[in-house]
Design an enzyme around this catalytic site. Structure first.
Site, PDB file in Angstrom:
ATOM      1  N   ASN A   9       0.872  -1.177   0.000  1.00 33.11           N
ATOM      2  CA  ASN A   9       0.000   0.000   0.000  1.00 33.11           C
ATOM      3  C   ASN A   9       0.908   1.226   0.000  1.00 33.11           C
ATOM      4  O   ASN A   9       1.503   1.555   1.016  1.00 33.11           O
ATOM      5  CB  ASN A   9      -0.887  -0.039   1.253  1.00 33.11           C
ATOM      6  CG  ASN A   9      -1.722   1.218   1.401  1.00 33.11           C
ATOM      7  OD1 ASN A   9      -1.769   2.058   0.501  1.00 33.11           O
ATOM      8  ND2 ASN A   9      -2.391   1.353   2.546  1.00 33.11           N
ATOM      9  N   LYS A  11       0.168   4.234  -0.199  1.00 34.60           N
ATOM     10  CA  LYS A  11      -0.452   5.412   0.442  1.00 34.60           C
ATOM     11  C   LYS A  11      -0.205   6.662  -0.426  1.00 34.60           C
ATOM     12  O   LYS A  11      -0.180   6.558  -1.642  1.00 34.60           O
ATOM     13  CB  LYS A  11       0.048   5.571   1.875  1.00 34.60           C
ATOM     14  CG  LYS A  11      -0.150   4.276   2.692  1.00 34.60           C
ATOM     15  CD  LYS A  11       0.072   4.472   4.161  1.00 34.60           C
ATOM     16  CE  LYS A  11      -0.117   3.134   4.892  1.00 34.60           C
ATOM     17  NZ  LYS A  11      -0.007   3.252   6.338  1.00 34.60           N
ATOM     18  N   HIS A  95      -9.404   1.239   5.405  1.00 35.56           N
ATOM     19  CA  HIS A  95      -8.110   1.485   6.057  1.00 35.56           C
ATOM     20  C   HIS A  95      -8.319   2.447   7.224  1.00 35.56           C
ATOM     21  O   HIS A  95      -9.136   3.368   7.140  1.00 35.56           O
ATOM     22  CB  HIS A  95      -7.111   2.067   5.051  1.00 35.56           C
ATOM     23  CG  HIS A  95      -5.708   2.000   5.567  1.00 35.56           C
ATOM     24  ND1 HIS A  95      -5.240   2.863   6.529  1.00 35.56           N
ATOM     25  CD2 HIS A  95      -4.697   1.143   5.303  1.00 35.56           C
ATOM     26  CE1 HIS A  95      -3.980   2.555   6.822  1.00 35.56           C
ATOM     27  NE2 HIS A  95      -3.626   1.511   6.087  1.00 35.56           N
ATOM     28  N   GLU A  97      -6.694   4.850   8.155  1.00 41.25           N
ATOM     29  CA  GLU A  97      -6.472   6.256   7.800  1.00 41.25           C
ATOM     30  C   GLU A  97      -7.725   6.862   7.158  1.00 41.25           C
ATOM     31  O   GLU A  97      -8.000   8.051   7.313  1.00 41.25           O
ATOM     32  CB  GLU A  97      -5.238   6.357   6.885  1.00 41.25           C
ATOM     33  CG  GLU A  97      -3.959   6.130   7.686  1.00 41.25           C
ATOM     34  CD  GLU A  97      -2.828   5.485   6.918  1.00 41.25           C
ATOM     35  OE1 GLU A  97      -2.841   5.469   5.680  1.00 41.25           O
ATOM     36  OE2 GLU A  97      -1.899   4.963   7.596  1.00 41.25           O
ATOM     37  N   GLU A 167      -5.050  -4.887  10.790  1.00 43.92           N
ATOM     38  CA  GLU A 167      -4.051  -3.840  10.964  1.00 43.92           C
ATOM     39  C   GLU A 167      -4.331  -3.094  12.264  1.00 43.92           C
ATOM     40  O   GLU A 167      -5.126  -2.133  12.274  1.00 43.92           O
ATOM     41  CB  GLU A 167      -4.106  -2.836   9.802  1.00 43.92           C
ATOM     42  CG  GLU A 167      -3.804  -3.422   8.445  1.00 43.92           C
ATOM     43  CD  GLU A 167      -3.244  -2.379   7.487  1.00 43.92           C
ATOM     44  OE1 GLU A 167      -2.161  -2.602   6.951  1.00 43.92           O
ATOM     45  OE2 GLU A 167      -3.874  -1.330   7.293  1.00 43.92           O
ATOM     46  N   GLY A 173       2.782   2.286  10.881  1.00 40.27           N
ATOM     47  CA  GLY A 173       3.756   3.374  10.723  1.00 40.27           C
ATOM     48  C   GLY A 173       4.491   3.738  11.996  1.00 40.27           C
ATOM     49  O   GLY A 173       5.121   4.792  12.066  1.00 40.27           O
ATOM     50  N   SER A 212       3.689  -2.070  10.383  1.00 50.56           N
ATOM     51  CA  SER A 212       5.141  -2.127  10.589  1.00 50.56           C
ATOM     52  C   SER A 212       5.769  -3.456  10.184  1.00 50.56           C
ATOM     53  O   SER A 212       6.730  -3.909  10.804  1.00 50.56           O
ATOM     54  CB  SER A 212       5.496  -1.767  12.040  1.00 50.56           C
ATOM     55  OG  SER A 212       5.108  -0.436  12.330  1.00 50.56           O
TER      56      SER A 212
HETATM   57  P1  13P Z   1       3.252   0.420   7.664  1.00 42.84           P
HETATM   58  O1  13P Z   1       3.731  -0.890   7.055  1.00 42.84           O
HETATM   59  O2  13P Z   1       3.981   1.609   7.132  1.00 42.84           O
HETATM   60  O3  13P Z   1       3.174   0.342   9.151  1.00 42.84           O
HETATM   61  O4  13P Z   1       1.731   0.612   7.145  1.00 42.84           O
HETATM   62  C1  13P Z   1       0.857  -0.438   7.261  1.00 42.84           C
HETATM   63  C2  13P Z   1      -0.380  -0.096   6.537  1.00 42.84           C
HETATM   64  O5  13P Z   1      -1.126   0.784   6.937  1.00 42.84           O
HETATM   65  C3  13P Z   1      -0.667  -0.837   5.285  1.00 42.84           C
HETATM   66  O6  13P Z   1      -1.945  -0.576   4.832  1.00 42.84           O
END
Ligand code: 13P
Length: 256
Positions: A9, A11, A95, A97, A167, A173, A212
């Site tokens: 992803n 982002k 997600h 976010e 997640e 992150g 992560s």
């Molecule tokens: P990270 O791998 O950067 O922690 O992000 C995970 C994520 O949100 C994948 O959708």
């Protein structure tokens, strides 16, 4: 036997140059004959470009989100048919976010799930608890609620040929991944929860871990029986790190 899915992803990251180099790097690092599914989800504006860069490779094209409407006066939206037309097969929805910054509700996300299934594509439904919910012992309740929103709207069969990405929000992150045992416990809970409605659906549903994941911790996460690959953020922006994660998923599958 479930085929793991390792999905990147991206982002809100990238450019034409970056996409070109990253896809070239992945094609270089990964053989075309892999035992797990590999997908990348670039920003929507680069999908068509990336599709052409992927020509002939087995890397699946994914999107990071989709609108619930198919056409009409919905400024800024992108429909599932548009994504399908440029070659997308897997679409991330829910997600954290988007749940947080765009206030997307469980019911709204279930609608997206339905639109994707209706188009014959694969939803990648992100679920997971926040740090506060985790500390309050609500992990299972939150995951169950987020899954039940889809089951209530569409029935448990909607999870056939679908993907769930667990997640935990506190792991995204932060560099603070869930431990393999922690993640496995939640993955097993999710599979058992679906099995209460339909054991066959539960057995085939892909449950990825995300939060992560990197080239160092992926292998151990993948040894867990209910972890079927990963949804990778930061580490998916580096071809070598992402390739190590894919190879770890392949190796773990061979041993399962
Ligand atoms: P990270 O791998 O950067 O922690 O992000 C995970 C994520 O949100 C994948 O959708």
């Amino acid at each position: 036997m479930r085929k793991p899915l390792v999905m990147g992803n991206w982002k809100l990251n990238g450019s034409i140059d970056m996409a070109k180099n990253l896809v070239a790097g992945l094609r270089n690092e990964l053989s075309t004959d892999v035992a797990c599914d590999i997908a990348i989800a670039p920003p929507v504006v680069y999908l068509d470009f990336v599709k052409h860069q992927l020509g002939g490779s087995n890397i699946i094209l994914g999107a990071q989100d989709v609108g619930i409407n198919l056409s009409g006066a919905y400024t800024g939206e992108v429909s599932v048919d548009m994504l399908k037309e440029v070659g997308v097969t897997h679409i991330i929805i829910g997600h954290s976010e988007r749940r947080t910054y765009h206030k997307e509700s469980d019911e709204f996300i279930a609608k997206k799930f339905g639109v994707i299934k209706e188009a014959g594509l694969v939803p990648v439904l992100c679920i997971g608890e926040t740090e506060a919910e985790n500390e309050a012992g609500q992990t299972q309740a939150v995951c169950a609620r987020q899954i039940d929103a889809v089951i209530n709207a569409l029935g448990v069969q909607a999870f056939n040929h679908a993907v769930i990405a667990y997640e935990p929000v506190w792991a995204i992150g932060t560099g603070k991944s869930a431990t393999p045992a922690q993640a496995q416990a939640v993955h097993k809970f999710i599979r058992d929860h679906i099995a209460q409605k339909d054991a066959k659906v539960a057995e085939q549903v892909i449950i990825q871990y995300g939060g992560s994941v990197n080239d160092k911790n992926a292998a151990e996460l993948f040894t867990q029986p209910d972890i079927d690959g990963a949804l990778v953020g930061g580490a998916s922006l580096k071809a070598d790190a992402f390739a190590v994660i894919v190879k770890a998923a392949e190796k773990a599958k061979a041993k399962k």
